[in-house]
Structures are given as C-alpha cells and as structure tokens.
Write an enzyme that holds these catalytic residues in place. Structure first.
Site, short mmCIF file in Angstrom:
data_model
loop_
_atom_site.label_atom_id
_atom_site.label_comp_id
_atom_site.label_asym_id
_atom_site.label_seq_id
_atom_site.Cartn_x
_atom_site.Cartn_y
_atom_site.Cartn_z
CB CYS A 122 -0.97 -0.25 1.01
SG CYS A 122 -2.69 0.74 1.24
CG HIS A 124 -3.24 -3.37 3.01
ND1 HIS A 124 -2.64 -3.46 4.14
CD2 HIS A 124 -4.39 -2.83 2.71
CE1 HIS A 124 -2.40 -1.80 4.01
NE2 HIS A 124 -3.96 -1.72 2.73
CD GLU A 148 -0.35 -5.95 6.10
OE1 GLU A 148 -0.27 -6.20 5.08
OE2 GLU A 148 -1.43 -4.49 5.74
#
Lengths: 754, 227
Positions: free
Chosen positions: B86, B195, B197
């Site tokens: 990002c 994302h 994560e």
C-alpha cells in the site's frame, strides 16, 4: 518569534461591554453577565467575558441538561471511570479496561461538512487517548436529510469523506455505525463519532492539574484563529447567517493527530504524566479550567509562550481558539526534559505555558500583563444550571388515537418488501463504509454490515462487540419508549454478536431546550434511557449533549444515540446475522404484535409518522437477551439477527445476502401478512440453528420464558414466505440483494444511467 | 530470516506487518525508525501501509527521502527481499525501485473491501506457495491505488512477468491493466496495493495472505542452503 507588535484588534472596554450588552453576541444572558460580575467583584474584560461565555455554553457546561443527566445510572461493579473525564472506562478483565465515548459535531458539519465531520472524529480520538488508552475502533452515527436534494447529497458525501479521511489517516479502523435519512435533518445533519480504546488499569489517565509549581505543557499544533467560539456556535440554533460562521469550524490535520497519539501514548507508557487533557471545545480555556477544577488547584499561564500560527493574536483569540490536535499536559517539575525528548522524536511543537498554583484561580498573562484572573470554580462547578419548563406537545396527545396499522394491513408483502429494501434507511450502507478503512490494526473480526462490529482483544481469546443505535422516529412518537428502545436495541445487537452488554455512552441530539415541548422530549428520553440502562445493567459512562439542533425554528427528530460496548468471552462465541448452512432451522424469538407506528413500512407506504412506537417490556427484553446469549455460548447458534427496522421480512432477507442463501418460511398468525412481516415489535431475534440442535435451543429459550417458534429453514437461493398457507413472498435472494445494494449508490448518483 | 519494518511518521500498518510475520512465520522482526539507515542486519524489509508524512504532498514522496530508504536501496541491490504494501508500494515507486506512478482512485473515493486477485507469476520469492493463475482474496484500503505506467513500460512488465497480481472482477481503482502488484526485473522487490498482512487468520475474512509470507521464508531458506 512573536514581536511586541501591538494588536490591531480593537477590544471594547469593560464599561462598554456592560453598557452596550456586547456579551449577548457571545450567547451570554443579562442574568449570566450579572453573575460574572458577582463572581469577579468587578466588571469582566473582553477576554474574561469570552472565557465565561464558552465555559457556560451548553456544550461545555450542560447547563440545560445537567439536572436530567443526573438520572443516568453511572455506577456498576465494572465501572472504572464514569462521566466527567475525557471518556468513560469499564473493566474487561486481564487488568484491561475499555475506554469509549461518543460525541457530536453537528453544527460544524452543517456549514463545512468535510472538516466539520473530520474534526469530530479527531476530537473523540483525543478524548480516548487522553485517558491513556490506545484507540482500537471508531464508529459513527449519521443523520441526514433525504438524498433527493443536491445540497443534502453534497453534505452527506463530504461528511462521509471527511470521516473517512481522518480515521483512515490516523489508522484506526471505522468498524460500524448507522445512517438514517429523514427530511427533518435536512438543514441540521447529525454527525456523532464514537471511539473505543483499550488501556491497562494502571495506565488510566486523568485530566487533572495537581502539585503546586508543576509545569503545564502545551503540545501539538500551534494555535490559530480557527474555531473561535465553536462551543458557543454549537449551542445555538442554526439560522440564515450560519454559513457565515464557517470560521467557527476548525480544520483538521489527521497526520498531526497520529503523531500526537503516538507521542502521548509513549508518555503514558513511561509513566511521566500527572494530568492530560484534550483541547477540544473551548480549547485552552476549557482544558486548563477543567484540569485545575479537578485538581482543586489553579493555573497560571503566560500566553506569550503558547505556540501561535499567526502574529498578533489577542489573549481572547488564543484562549478561545479551537485549533485542532492540541493537548495540555501536567508533569512533575523536573521531568520537562523527558517529555521534550519524546515530543521531539515525533517532531511535535511543545512549550511550557504555565504552572499549577494553589490559589484556585485561572490567571493569564500576555505581554507581561495580567489579562484575566478568574476563580476556577466559577467557570466549572458553579456554572449556571437551568431547570427548564416541560410541556407535553399537542402532537403527542393527538397521536394517541392514530392507528397507522389500519392503513398498512392490506399492503402486498412482496411489493412492499422491495420498497422497504430499497428505502435508504434499510438499504445497504456499503457505499458509506467501503470508504472507511475498517481492517487496519488487523483485529476486526466482524466488519461493518452486521448487527454489531467485533474487534479482537489482542493477546487474549476475548473480543469486544460494539454498535450505535438510535431511532428518532420512535423517540418523536414517544420519547420515553424511544429512549428505552435505543438502549435495548443496542444491547440486543451486541448480544446477537455473542457479547454481554457492558455499558453505554450516549449523545443526546435534541432541539432547543428553551422550548417546553423540546425539553419535554429530552427529559422523557433521558428517563426512558435511564430506566433501560438500570434494567439491563449497562451504566452510562460518558457522553455528550447537543441541543439547539433547529433551523429556522424547526427541530430535528429528537435523536438520542446510544453507543454500546459488550464483551465476548471467547472467539468461539462470535456470531453474525449471516445464514451459513442450508437446512438450518429458523427460530423466531419473542412476540409479534401489530406495531407499526414509526416503522419503516409506514414511512415507505404513507410517508407519515404517526401513532405510538412499539412497546418495550424491559423484563422480557432482559430475558430474551439472556436466552440468546446462553444459546450462543453453548455453541448452538449459527446466526443471530436482531429484528428492528423492517421487522421479520427484512431480517430474513438481510441474513441471506452475505452467502446468497434463501429461506422457506411458514407462518401462522391472526395478523394481516404485511403487519406480521413488517411489524417492529421489540424484543425479537431471528436465529438459525443446526437441525440437530433445534429442539435443545427451543427448550433453552423456553426455559427463559421467551416464546420461540420454528418458522422454517435456510434453503436454496430464494426467499419464500407463506402466511396461513398462502405464498406471499417468493423472490430470488439475488434480486432482493440487488435492490438493497443499489439504492444508496443510485441515490447518490441520480443522473447516472448505470 | 530477520525482517525489518521501517516506521515513518504516519505509518499505520507497521504493527500489523510485525504481527503477521510473528504469527505466520515466527521469525524475528523489528520496527526500524525512519531515521536509521543501516539495515545490514536484516534479510528482508517490509515497507508498511499508512500515510507517511500525511501523504500531503504526494503519496510516498517525502518518505523516500528518509534515511531508512538508503538502507532499503542497499538491501535491494544485495538481493534481499523488499516488500512494499500500500503506502509502502507508493514509496517504492517514488524511490524508483519500481517503475510507474500512482494516481488517485478513478472514482475519487477511498475504497476498503476484500478484493479478489489473480496470481500472475508464481515463480517469485513472494509467490512460490501460490499456484499459477490462482484466484485469491486480499483486503484493500486505499485512496490512491490507481497504478499507471506508459505503454512501453507496460509491455516490458508483461514480457518479464513483472505483473505479479491483477484485480479480478471489478477493478477497484482504475489501474492500468488491472495491476494490483508488480516486482522489479530481478524479482526481489515487490510492491502491491492489497494487504496480505490483513489476511492471515481465519476470522479476518481471508487467509490467503499467509502464503506470501511463507513463500518469502521458503525462498530465503532455499537460497541460504545453496549458499
């Protein structure tokens, strides 16, 4: 550096202020001005009048609402901090506390929607981290006019973008909330922002100035001329000239907020702080006065030390500025350098602006002279309190005989289901929440769109459920019942997600309290909320009052917003409204009556607001919630959905949308099909359960004394409903979902063809 | 395998990246303040999401001048693994470690949702554990993810297999060729808007992000064994 340049601003003399009644422009009455003279034993100067007027505004002093607010139950075994600090705190075990509060930013949003809404988010975040808590979630409750007006679309679009911008940049997930549209909010939209944080018990902070001689430290953005008299602006009706009050709206800097947040939490972690408070409404005035009042001390400040954005600012401007992203700290003498080290690391401007004194006075110096000298208690504890007159409004009496149900009984359920799902108050709010980062911090277990959002508690198996609720239509029709329902529904929402309700924060958005009918609404609503809170054992640990929500004499729907937090004991208990498995048995809990006053059906079909809202039996409500929670904790529930706006029909449809699952439902009732399906009777929940468990769940629910009947099963991709053997609804889930999802984007883009 | 997560003023996914590395890999991971330039002790760098310096000038435009970026540059040259997520992707573009630029989303709104993607190249250190052409779901959350590059760069990216992830279904931001993530020619620097994560545990709505991290570890361990 600020040179000794003299200010060009002309300030009237104390005598002139009195003779010409100039204090009235600041919202101060003649009687209040006399009181100020009494407190000071002399005429106040311009700066002092300014300070008194903001401190005595409704926004800061609650002078109209204080007598009512005392009715709220604020105590409970797990309350660590009740109202009076930046935010309330409740024990959640493991030496942790949840800290939360909701606050309004209505008037700023009405004139400058992006910044108005954004700074509302900023303020509530600071309230939470000023308690030493790490903010973990944001929610917001929005009320706007109907979207057929271009101006309302502009206000709504910008407010949502402002909320999104602020929360996204700071990096706190916006996990839930609600949005309603009604023409009565057209000129006066509501933006209520809620923040939830987590803190270890021993790290909980207070906004207190203690220890005579200790330094008072200013940190954050420099002070500018923005937001002067914002608290006063928030405490009067909006009028023709409100647009000109745009300078009373502040501009937010979420990047600065992020730095401030991290720096303050680092200071908390190091255990350096004695007191910390946000400079929110009434800026430096309110923070310093309140901190001194809570410490039973005084504060002396040298305003020349205050970091300033512009040259030539007067003491009046410095004290009344509502520039954002500023905090006031009190630390032990000698530890200034430790504080500075942390603040320097985060590149934050800071300055020692004053000292704690023992004389109980707020004393200000500027250019070497004393420019204000006020007894602190007269600003805070001795602020005026008004016991306003109440009168039951005529509309309330007239509505006693109205029977909206009669006009609605003959409605064709299939047709009205489409209308209801496509009505903005029921339709999907994805257009809104997809603009909010709801996953940052990677703890969001239930994202926006379910009854309540769920945020995991890191390092434990537990989670927090949270939601906001408030139905202005119900409150208008019966403020007492509506107030109680707001609390009950919020509690039911967190229960349906698997949590035990812990407590609430509230924002009371009402009209002018000086009008007896308006004050009656407020008083009744507070009564109903208090009763429900007491019954459901969910104390009120903080909140905010926003009165004068009127434009040209017309008030908004009275709208108390309840922010509820609940505790989920184990991740296994997290439950959503979504059907998960074909063949699962559907159970309807609670009693369904012909109650459609203030309902979505009434709104959609007749556009009226009449009759009485649904009745609430708190005894039954509590039993229902206990029953649902027991079933969830036994692992026997696949989905749970509170029945609220749009009743059973909407709950059945919504539960199927996420996984594209339909239902086959058979109902027997003496009510007309439309009345049964769209009734908004309270204390009802729809469960889907494994067929193997259905009997056990029914027994469990019945043992709590709550009616529970199987009404069908999760099946296929169609929603099929029979009432008394007649098929009344047979639609594909996909078609219903398209209506439900398309309504809001379509309303926001009326000229679009796609 | 030692991971560094640089923290710029305004980063806000730093903690999430650290948690993901611990959760998925159990490998050592450290937050590194942006003023530190020495990253020699690390094997991989994850540039986290957020709004470095408020993104007030242009996303990532100020962060690229932070001392820590010298360390990132060096690590990239040494063949260590660099992952920009990002805002981290935006910083890599600004730093010239990846080609192209970022524009505001074409609909001009911030967009947060769980997005479907296709793994276009599974022969990279970051994608070994995915199947070629596999459809996966990662969360997205950005206002400026509208990746742009000129025709020439695009054909080069296509030809070299540097397009790593593409959006499937609705393109959430208007990016060129539905690009969600690209790598450098050498394949050791990956930037992506989604994302991973945020997709490592069952309750997050997707667990597809785990394999991005396990790929990195498997690649690195394989490489170390050979060496």
């Amino acid at each position: 550096m600020l040179p000794e340049q003299t200010t060009t601003v002309w300030e009237p003399s104390p005598e002139k202020i009195q003779a010409e009644g100039l204090y009235r422009d600041m919202g101060m009455t003649d009687e209040e001005f006399e009181q100020v003279i009494g407190h000071l034993g002399r005429l106040p100067n311009w700066t002092e009048v300014g300070i008194y007027s903001v401190m005595w505004s409704e926004h800061c002093s609650y002078k109209n609402s204080k007598p009512l607010l005392r009715r709220f139950p604020v105590e409970g075994p797990h309350v660590l901090q009740g109202p009076g600090e930046g935010a309330g705190a409740l024990d959640i075990g493991n030496n942790q506390a949840v800290v939360f509060k909701v606050e309004s930013h209505n008037h700023p949003t009405a004139v400058e929607p992006f910044q108005g809404a954004a700074t509302g988010v900023g303020g509530i975040i600071r309230d939470v981290f000023s308690m030493g808590a790490r903010p973990v979630a944001l929610l917001n409750s929005l009320r706007f006019g109907t979207l057929d007006s271009p101006r309302v679309r502009y206000l709504f679009e910008q407010a949502v973008a402002g909320i999104a911008h602020y929360g996204n940049v700071v990096g706190i997930p916006t996990v839930g909330g609600e949005v309603e549209f009604d023409r009565r909010y057209e000129e006066n939209p509501l933006v209520n922002a809620m923040c939830v944080g987590i803190v270890d018990h021993d790290k909980l902070q207070k906004g207190v100035a203690s220890g005579i001689g200790n330094p008072v430290i200013y940190v954050g953005s420099s002070t500018g001329r923005d937001g002067i008299h914002g608290a006063t602006f928030a405490s009067e009706e909006l009028g023709e000239d409100s647009e000109e009050k745009r300078p009373a709206v502040q501009a937010g800097d979420p990047f600065m907020e992020k730095l401030l947040l991290e720096a303050c939490l680092e200071l908390v972690e190091k255990g350096i702080l004695i007191g910390i408070q946000d400079m929110g409404a009434a800026g430096l005035t309110c923070s310093s006065a309140e901190m001194a009042a809570k410490g039973g001390t005084g504060i002396e400040m040298d305003l020349d030390q205050v970091p300033q954005r512009e040259k030539g600012m007067t003491p009046y401007e410095i004290m009344l500025s509502e520039s954002q992203e500023r905090m006031l700290l009190v630390v032990e003498e000698g530890r200034q350098d430790e504080v500075r080290q942390v603040l320097d690391k985060w590149n934050l401007p800071s300055a020692v602006v004053g000292r704690v004194t023992g004389d109980g006075r707020l004393r200000l110096r500027h250019g070497g002279e004393i420019v204000a000298d006020i007894p602190v208690n007269t600003l805070v504890d001795d602020a005026p309190v008004y016991h306003r007159e109440q009168r039951e409004p005529a509309y309330y009496r007239e509505n006693a005989s109205a029977r909206p149900e009669e006009a609605l009984a003959d409605q064709n359920p299939a047709q009205v289901l489409r209308k209801v799902l496509g009505s903005l108050n029921v339709a999907s709010k994805r257009w809104v929440y997809q603009q909010y980062d709801h996953m940052v911090r990677t703890n969001t277990a239930v994202r926006p769109g379910s009854d309540a959002a769920v945020v995991m508690l890191e390092g434990t198996d537990k989670a927090l459920a949270m939601c906001t609720d408030g139905n202005g239509r119900y409150v208008y029709l019966n403020p007492r019942e509506g107030g109680a329902i707001a609390v009950a529904e919020a509690a039911r929402n967190v229960v349906c997600s698997g949590a035990r309700p812990l407590g609430i924060t509230d924002c009371l958005n009402f009209g002018n309290p000086e009008k007896p009918e308006g004050f009656w609404q407020l008083a009744q609503a507070v009564e109903g909320m208090s009763e429900a809170c007491r019954f459901l054992e969910t104390p009120v640990v903080g909140g905010n009052v926003s009165l004068y929500n009127e434009t040209r004499g017309e008030a908004i729907l009275p709208t108390p917003v309840v922010g509820m937090v609940g505790l989920i004991e184990s991740r296994e208990h997290i439950t959503t409204q979504d059907f998960r498995q074909e063949g699962d048995v559907l159970l309807l809990l609670g009693e369904t009556r012909a109650e459609l006053g203030g309902s979505v059906l009434e709104q959609v079909v007749t556009g009226e607001l009449s009759g009485r809202p649904p009745r609430l039996d708190l005894e039954k409500e509590k039993k229902l919630q206990e029953a649902v929670l027991a079933a969830i904790r036994q692992g026997k529930v696949r989905s749970a959905h509170d029945l609220s706006s749009g009743g059973l029909a909407v709950a059945l449809a919504e539960s199927g949308f996420a996984n594209g699952l339909g239902a086959e439902v058979e109902l027997d009732t003496e009510l007309a099909p439309a009345l049964f399906l769209f009734s908004e009777s309270q204390s009802r929940v729809l469960l889907s359960v494994d067929p193997q468990q259905a009997e056990a769940v029914q027994e469990l629910i019945a043992s709590h004394g709550i009616p529970c009947r199987p009404i069908g099963r999760v099946a296929g991709d169609r929603l099929q409903i029979q009432v008394n053997g007649q098929q009344v609804i047979d639609e594909t889930v996909a078609a219903l979902k398209a209506i439900w999802e398309g309504a809001l984007p379509c309303a926001m883009n009326p000229s679009s063809t796609n | 395998m030692r991971f560094a997560v640089p923290v710029f003023p305004g980063s806000n996914c730093d903690v999430d990246c650290i948690k993901a590395v611990k959760e998925v890999l159990g490998q050592p991971v450290e937050a590194v303040w942006h003023q530190e330039s020495d990253l020699d002790r690390f094997d991989a760098v994850i540039l986290p999401g957020g709004f470095s310096y408020g993104d007030y000038l242009r996303t990532g435009a100020l962060a690229r001048f932070s001392p820590v970026m010298e360390g990132v540059q060096k690590a990239a040259e040494q063949g260590k693994l660099i992952l920009g997520i990002c805002n981290g992707f935006q910083v890599l573009l600004e730093a010239g470690l990846l080609p192209g630029a970022m524009r505001r989303n074409d609909h001009l709104q911030f967009r947060c949702s769980i997005q479907s993607l296709r793994v276009e190249n599974n022969r990279l250190p970051f994608t070994l554990d995915y199947r070629a052409g596999e459809d996966i779901r990662f969360p997205i959350a950005h206002g400026e993810g509208n990746y742009y590059c000129d025709e020439e760069t695009l054909s080069r990216l296509e030809a070299n297999g540097q397009i790593v992830f593409r959006y499937t279904g609705e393109n959430p931001n208007g990016s060129v060729a539905d690009i969600a993530g690209i790598c450098n020619e050498r394949g050791n620097v990956l930037g992506l808007m989604p994302h991973p994560e945020r997709a490592v545990l069952d309750w997050m709505g997707s667990e597809d992000g785990r394999r991005l991290f396990t790929s990195m570890l498997r690649y690195w361990e394989g490489k170390s064994d050979v060496a």
